[in-house]
Design a protein around this motif. Structure first.
Motif, PDB file in Angstrom:
ATOM      1  N   PHE A  25       0.894  -1.183   0.007  1.00 56.24           N
ATOM      2  CA  PHE A  25      -0.060  -0.061   0.130  1.00 56.24           C
ATOM      3  C   PHE A  25       0.797   1.254  -0.085  1.00 56.24           C
ATOM      4  O   PHE A  25       0.636   2.268  -0.609  1.00 56.24           O
ATOM      5  CB  PHE A  25      -1.117   0.302   1.252  1.00 56.24           C
ATOM      6  N   TRP A  26       2.090   1.263   0.510  1.00 52.33           N
ATOM      7  CA  TRP A  26       3.040   2.500   0.713  1.00 52.33           C
ATOM      8  C   TRP A  26       3.513   2.538  -0.392  1.00 52.33           C
ATOM      9  O   TRP A  26       3.517   3.946  -1.254  1.00 52.33           O
ATOM     10  CB  TRP A  26       3.941   2.143   1.657  1.00 52.33           C
ATOM     11  N   ASN A  27       3.956   1.343  -1.165  1.00 50.68           N
ATOM     12  CA  ASN A  27       4.450   1.671  -2.615  1.00 50.68           C
ATOM     13  C   ASN A  27       3.559   2.310  -3.512  1.00 50.68           C
ATOM     14  O   ASN A  27       3.890   2.706  -4.731  1.00 50.68           O
ATOM     15  CB  ASN A  27       5.272   0.427  -2.906  1.00 50.68           C
ATOM     16  N   GLU A  28       2.345   1.769  -3.552  1.00 52.12           N
ATOM     17  CA  GLU A  28       1.194   2.183  -4.567  1.00 52.12           C
ATOM     18  C   GLU A  28       0.728   3.493  -4.192  1.00 52.12           C
ATOM     19  O   GLU A  28      -0.064   3.863  -4.747  1.00 52.12           O
ATOM     20  CB  GLU A  28       0.074   1.020  -4.502  1.00 52.12           C
ATOM     21  N   LYS A  29       1.151   4.058  -3.144  1.00 45.59           N
ATOM     22  CA  LYS A  29       0.712   5.366  -2.531  1.00 45.59           C
ATOM     23  C   LYS A  29      -0.959   5.282  -2.271  1.00 45.59           C
ATOM     24  O   LYS A  29      -1.485   6.422  -2.547  1.00 45.59           O
ATOM     25  CB  LYS A  29       1.123   6.378  -3.193  1.00 45.59           C
ATOM     26  N   ASP A  30      -1.408   4.144  -1.800  1.00 47.42           N
ATOM     27  CA  ASP A  30      -2.700   4.075  -1.922  1.00 47.42           C
ATOM     28  C   ASP A  30      -3.128   4.466  -0.409  1.00 47.42           C
ATOM     29  O   ASP A  30      -3.214   3.355   0.749  1.00 47.42           O
ATOM     30  CB  ASP A  30      -3.089   2.598  -2.021  1.00 47.42           C
ATOM     31  N   ILE A  31      -3.505   5.574   0.044  1.00 50.66           N
ATOM     32  CA  ILE A  31      -3.644   5.972   1.375  1.00 50.66           C
ATOM     33  C   ILE A  31      -5.016   5.314   2.096  1.00 50.66           C
ATOM     34  O   ILE A  31      -4.782   5.331   3.186  1.00 50.66           O
ATOM     35  CB  ILE A  31      -3.596   7.588   1.661  1.00 50.66           C
ATOM     36  N   PHE A  64       0.933  14.547   1.576  1.00 49.05           N
ATOM     37  CA  PHE A  64       2.243  15.117   1.157  1.00 49.05           C
ATOM     38  C   PHE A  64       3.234  14.335   0.518  1.00 49.05           C
ATOM     39  O   PHE A  64       3.574  14.308  -0.657  1.00 49.05           O
ATOM     40  CB  PHE A  64       2.574  16.452   1.796  1.00 49.05           C
ATOM     41  N   PRO A  65       3.630  13.411   1.482  1.00 43.75           N
ATOM     42  CA  PRO A  65       4.609  12.704   0.801  1.00 43.75           C
ATOM     43  C   PRO A  65       4.472  11.611  -0.161  1.00 43.75           C
ATOM     44  O   PRO A  65       4.939  11.299  -1.157  1.00 43.75           O
ATOM     45  CB  PRO A  65       5.183  11.570   2.162  1.00 43.75           C
ATOM     46  N   PHE A  66       3.068  11.007  -0.130  1.00 45.98           N
ATOM     47  CA  PHE A  66       2.534  10.282  -1.018  1.00 45.98           C
ATOM     48  C   PHE A  66       2.588  10.813  -2.417  1.00 45.98           C
ATOM     49  O   PHE A  66       2.861  10.269  -3.627  1.00 45.98           O
ATOM     50  CB  PHE A  66       1.331   9.429  -0.621  1.00 45.98           C
ATOM     51  N   LYS A  67       2.016  12.005  -2.719  1.00 50.46           N
ATOM     52  CA  LYS A  67       1.844  12.844  -3.674  1.00 50.46           C
ATOM     53  C   LYS A  67       3.129  13.613  -4.181  1.00 50.46           C
ATOM     54  O   LYS A  67       3.167  13.728  -5.296  1.00 50.46           O
ATOM     55  CB  LYS A  67       0.642  13.940  -3.377  1.00 50.46           C
ATOM     56  N   VAL A  68       3.930  13.909  -3.590  1.00 47.79           N
ATOM     57  CA  VAL A  68       5.244  14.960  -3.784  1.00 47.79           C
ATOM     58  C   VAL A  68       6.476  14.062  -3.383  1.00 47.79           C
ATOM     59  O   VAL A  68       6.932  13.784  -4.248  1.00 47.79           O
ATOM     60  CB  VAL A  68       5.029  16.159  -3.201  1.00 47.79           C
ATOM     61  N   VAL A  69       6.855  14.365  -2.281  1.00 48.97           N
ATOM     62  CA  VAL A  69       8.384  13.825  -1.828  1.00 48.97           C
ATOM     63  C   VAL A  69       8.656  12.439  -1.935  1.00 48.97           C
ATOM     64  O   VAL A  69       9.697  12.270  -2.017  1.00 48.97           O
ATOM     65  CB  VAL A  69       8.831  14.711  -0.614  1.00 48.97           C
ATOM     66  N   MET A  70       7.830  11.720  -1.747  1.00 47.47           N
ATOM     67  CA  MET A  70       7.948  10.298  -1.852  1.00 47.47           C
ATOM     68  C   MET A  70       7.356   9.339  -2.918  1.00 47.47           C
ATOM     69  O   MET A  70       7.199   8.388  -2.867  1.00 47.47           O
ATOM     70  CB  MET A  70       7.596   9.448  -0.458  1.00 47.47           C
TER      71      MET A  70
END
Length: 92
Positions: A25-31, A64-70
């Motif tokens: 989920f983290w790698n997919e950025k699936d919040i 923010f991390p999921f959409k931008v910096v990460m």
């Protein structure tokens, strides 16, 4: 340490499944899916030691991390360790 405090194979499989979901989920950025892994009253500290208390705060902390910096970062677990520190508490 008492034998009864060693995590059972079933418990270890459940932990491994949860860790796999966490990474996926983290790698997919699936919040939304990421947040299903936690209880409403979670206390979460991220990699830069920012603390979020409660599921809404964890969600906000990761926007923010999921959409931008990460957004292109990939999480990988390379070493895992689990042991009971109390009858109802496992240290990971």
């Amino acid at each position: 340490m008492s034998t009864q405090l060693n995590p059972s194979n079933e418990t270890l499989l459940k932990i491994q499944s949860t860790l796999n979901d966490f990474v996926r989920f983290w790698n997919e950025k699936d919040i939304d899916s990421f947040c299903t892994l936690f209880t409403e009253d979670i206390e979460f500290t991220d990699v830069v030691r920012q603390m979020a208390i409660g599921i809404d705060a964890v969600r906000e902390q990761h926007v923010f991390p999921f959409k931008v910096v990460m957004k292109n970062a990939k999480l990988e677990l390379t070493d895992e360790y689990a042991r009971h520190i109390h009858t109802e508490l496992i240290l990971l």
